[in-house]
Design an enzyme around this catalytic site. Structure first.
Site, PDB file in Angstrom:
ATOM      1  N   ARG A   1      38.514   0.847 -32.541  1.00  0.00           N
ATOM      2  CA  ARG A   1      39.037  -0.140 -31.577  1.00  0.00           C
ATOM      3  C   ARG A   1      40.081  -1.015 -32.236  1.00  0.00           C
ATOM      4  O   ARG A   1      41.074  -1.413 -31.611  1.00  0.00           O
ATOM      5  CB  ARG A   1      37.887  -1.016 -31.053  1.00  0.00           C
ATOM      6  CG  ARG A   1      36.986  -0.281 -30.086  1.00  0.00           C
ATOM      7  CD  ARG A   1      35.711  -1.069 -29.857  1.00  0.00           C
ATOM      8  NE  ARG A   1      35.961  -2.409 -29.365  1.00  0.00           N
ATOM      9  CZ  ARG A   1      35.173  -3.457 -29.607  1.00  0.00           C
ATOM     10  NH1 ARG A   1      34.087  -3.337 -30.329  1.00  0.00           N
ATOM     11  NH2 ARG A   1      35.480  -4.637 -29.123  1.00  0.00           N
TER      12      ARG A   1
ATOM     13  N   HIS B   1      23.970 -16.012 -32.729  1.00  0.00           N
ATOM     14  CA  HIS B   1      25.259 -15.356 -32.992  1.00  0.00           C
ATOM     15  C   HIS B   1      26.349 -16.234 -32.415  1.00  0.00           C
ATOM     16  O   HIS B   1      26.235 -16.726 -31.293  1.00  0.00           O
ATOM     17  CB  HIS B   1      25.299 -13.973 -32.329  1.00  0.00           C
ATOM     18  CG  HIS B   1      26.649 -13.329 -32.439  1.00  0.00           C
ATOM     19  ND1 HIS B   1      27.082 -12.706 -33.592  1.00  0.00           N
ATOM     20  CD2 HIS B   1      27.683 -13.251 -31.563  1.00  0.00           C
ATOM     21  CE1 HIS B   1      28.301 -12.262 -33.409  1.00  0.00           C
ATOM     22  NE2 HIS B   1      28.694 -12.579 -32.200  1.00  0.00           N
TER      23      HIS B   1
ATOM     24  N   LYS C   1      24.129  -4.835 -32.710  1.00  0.00           N
ATOM     25  CA  LYS C   1      23.828  -5.303 -34.069  1.00  0.00           C
ATOM     26  C   LYS C   1      22.723  -6.362 -34.050  1.00  0.00           C
ATOM     27  O   LYS C   1      21.843  -6.376 -34.908  1.00  0.00           O
ATOM     28  CB  LYS C   1      25.087  -5.866 -34.725  1.00  0.00           C
ATOM     29  CG  LYS C   1      26.039  -4.749 -35.172  1.00  0.00           C
ATOM     30  CD  LYS C   1      27.319  -5.289 -35.761  1.00  0.00           C
ATOM     31  CE  LYS C   1      28.216  -5.899 -34.734  1.00  0.00           C
ATOM     32  NZ  LYS C   1      29.614  -6.014 -35.008  1.00  0.00           N
TER      33      LYS C   1
ATOM     34  N   SER D   1      29.017  -4.005 -28.934  1.00  0.00           N
ATOM     35  CA  SER D   1      29.174  -4.128 -30.381  1.00  0.00           C
ATOM     36  C   SER D   1      28.290  -5.260 -30.924  1.00  0.00           C
ATOM     37  O   SER D   1      27.500  -5.081 -31.864  1.00  0.00           O
ATOM     38  CB  SER D   1      30.656  -4.386 -30.681  1.00  0.00           C
ATOM     39  OG  SER D   1      30.844  -4.808 -31.992  1.00  0.00           O
TER      40      SER D   1
ATOM     41  N   ASP E   1      28.492   1.445 -34.210  1.00  0.00           N
ATOM     42  CA  ASP E   1      29.419   0.310 -34.109  1.00  0.00           C
ATOM     43  C   ASP E   1      30.421   0.330 -35.252  1.00  0.00           C
ATOM     44  O   ASP E   1      31.597   0.011 -35.052  1.00  0.00           O
ATOM     45  CB  ASP E   1      28.669  -1.018 -34.094  1.00  0.00           C
ATOM     46  CG  ASP E   1      29.652  -2.178 -33.959  1.00  0.00           C
ATOM     47  OD1 ASP E   1      30.351  -2.229 -32.936  1.00  0.00           O
ATOM     48  OD2 ASP E   1      29.757  -2.990 -34.895  1.00  0.00           O
TER      49      ASP E   1
HETATM   50  N1  URA Z   1      32.675  -9.068 -33.187  1.00  0.00           N
HETATM   51  C1  URA Z   1      31.959  -7.910 -33.144  1.00  0.00           C
HETATM   52  O1  URA Z   1      30.984  -7.757 -33.876  1.00  0.00           O
HETATM   53  N2  URA Z   1      32.333  -6.969 -32.280  1.00  0.00           N
HETATM   54  C2  URA Z   1      33.382  -7.116 -31.439  1.00  0.00           C
HETATM   55  O2  URA Z   1      33.651  -6.219 -30.671  1.00  0.00           O
HETATM   56  C3  URA Z   1      34.119  -8.317 -31.506  1.00  0.00           C
HETATM   57  C4  URA Z   1      33.748  -9.288 -32.396  1.00  0.00           C
END
Ligand code: URA
Length: 450
Positions: free
Chosen positions: A191, A105, A210, A206, A184
């Site tokens: 947010r 990621h 994922k 977050s 999320d």
């Molecule tokens: N990318 C995400 O998936 N979540 C966040 O909170 C910020 C960037």
């Protein structure tokens, strides 16, 4: 329990228990806790922060709000892996079962097309790579948008098709499905409009919920800092990386991170079709050094995190062979075909024009964020969610920080249609800062956080 009491407890600086956090997230997903209370909670976390234990509990609760992928780790009967052309260590790799499930990621940057190369590279070494990716966010491009410049490529695979492609080919890159981490999806949208995005515990929960929903053995994180990154300073990036790595390891996925520089674009190309073309150059043994070096560094970290590979040093040495052969590109081709794409169909690139330097001197700085916004101006990204993308536009950078240039020398190439040409050209010119002093180029690959 009641939501008002929990919000007040957080507001007053007290840590919440695992059960309290789980209750809140379950209630939010089930619509028992309304948006206005969740907004107040997000702001309380933004202002008060969270302990490591709270961040782990928040991530776990969000992860448990949806499907978590599972992978068959049985060794298939009489499985004979295909011979990999030009790859040493064949015998050792043939013996490696079960296939490890790994991913990477990145916190997002300008010109970052590493996922396109890394997923097939890791699959070449018999890892499974179930990569759930996103679209452009602010000035940073998105892997899904880039891949959609390949005619026919589908990024909306349902969960069972996603797993099928990953099992059959070895890698898959697609968008999040509705059943993965619904907490999320709801919380991120909230947010976004309550000024609570840039908060380390909330970002950690977050991102990691994922990634952990992919059912991984190992994960490598590319945490960027600089003018084109979410985190502007190395110190902020380190704190985010430590939080992400701690949560991953605590929740049972071997996780490591590299802190990397994003004060200049990664590679030369910024856009969609042009980035796919550059990624293919790397898969075919060419491409810019910085892009190759970081791909190999992250690949080695992912393989060591996922096991059973030994050291990062020895692993990066032998995966370099793969980029010099045809296996990675063959693997990418198989993945693209499995997702409906046609790599032989024309990927249109808009007409090019050169931007030249108006003075002589050294390149002191590059405002990467401004370059990202210039691509959006050309139509290569979105200003609002509903915008359609022009995949053919982009920028090619012809200089890097520290380069000496003469007046009149080309410093960038712009691929543009009529949309936003003049504005984008002015933005690119302003983004490249010249000076009389020679400067040291920034170091791309920094600290490793395990
Ligand atoms: N990318 C995400 O998936 N979540 C966040 O909170 C910020 C960037």
């Amino acid at each position: 329990m009641n939501a008002t009491q929990l919000i007040a407890k957080k507001r007053d600086g007290h840590a919440l228990t695992d059960d309290e956090i789980a209750w809140l997230i379950e209630g939010y997903v089930a619509d028992r806790v309304p948006d206005y209370q969740m907004s107040a909670f997000a702001m309380a976390v933004y202002l008060r922060g969270m302990t490591n234990e709270e961040t782990v509990a928040l991530t776990r609760s969000m992860l448990n709000s949806g499907t978590i992928l599972t992978w068959n780790r049985e060794r298939p009967q009489r499985e004979r892996p295909p011979r990999l052309k030009g790859v040493r260590y064949q015998l050792r790799l043939e013996g490696e079962w079960p296939k490890r499930v790994v991913d990477k990621h990145s916190t997002g940057g300008i010109g970052d097309k590493i996922s396109l190369i890394l997923a097939p590279l890791l699959a070449t070494y018999r890892m499974r790579v179930p990569m759930i990716s996103g679209r452009g966010l602010g000035p940073t491009g998105g892997t899904l948008d880039k891949l959609e410049s390949i005619p026919g490529f589908r990024t909306d695979l349902a969960t069972d098709e996603f797993q099928q492609v990953c099992n059959d080919v070895g890698c898959v890159i697609s968008g999040a499905t509705a059943d993965l981490v619904p907490a999320d999806r709801k919380l991120y949208a909230l947010r976004d409009v309550t000024a609570t995005v840039s908060c380390i515990p909330l970002i950690t929960a977050s991102v990691m919920s994922k990634k952990l929903a992919e059912g991984l053995d190992g994960l490598v994180l590319d945490v960027k800092h600089g003018s084109g990154a979410f985190m502007k300073t190395e110190e902020e990036a380190r704190r985010l990386a430590e939080s992400l790595v701690n949560v991953g390891n605590t929740l049972g996925v071997k996780t490591r991170a590299l802190l990397t520089d994003m004060n200049q674009p990664l590679g030369r190309m910024i856009g969609n079709a042009v980035e796919v073309n550059e990624a293919i150059e790397v898969m075919q043994g060419g491409g810019p050094d910085d892009l190759r070096d970081l791909t190999l560094a992250l690949g080695a970290e992912a393989m060591v995190a996922g096991g059973p590979f030994g050291t990062v040093f020895s692993t990066s040495r032998f995966i370099e062979n793969a980029l010099n052969g045809s296996n990675v590109y063959d693997m990418f081709r198989r993945m693209v075909a499995a997702q409906g794409g046609d790599l032989d169909a024309l990927r249109v690139v808009a007409p090019a024009s050169e931007i030249t330097s108006t003075c002589s001197g050294f390149i002191q700085q590059i405002d990467c964020e401004a370059l990202g916004y210039a691509v959006i101006e050309l139509g290569g990204g979105r200003k609002v969610q509903a915008d359609t993308i022009d995949h053919s536009v982009g920028i090619e950078m012809l200089v890097r920080i520290g380069d000496e240039v003469e007046a009149g020398q080309p410093v960038a190439r712009m691929f543009a249609n009529s949309r936003g040409r003049e504005e984008a050209q002015a933005m690119i010119e302003r983004a490249i800062v010249f000076g009389d002093e020679a400067v040291e180029p920034p170091v791309l690959i920094g600290e490793r956080i395990t």
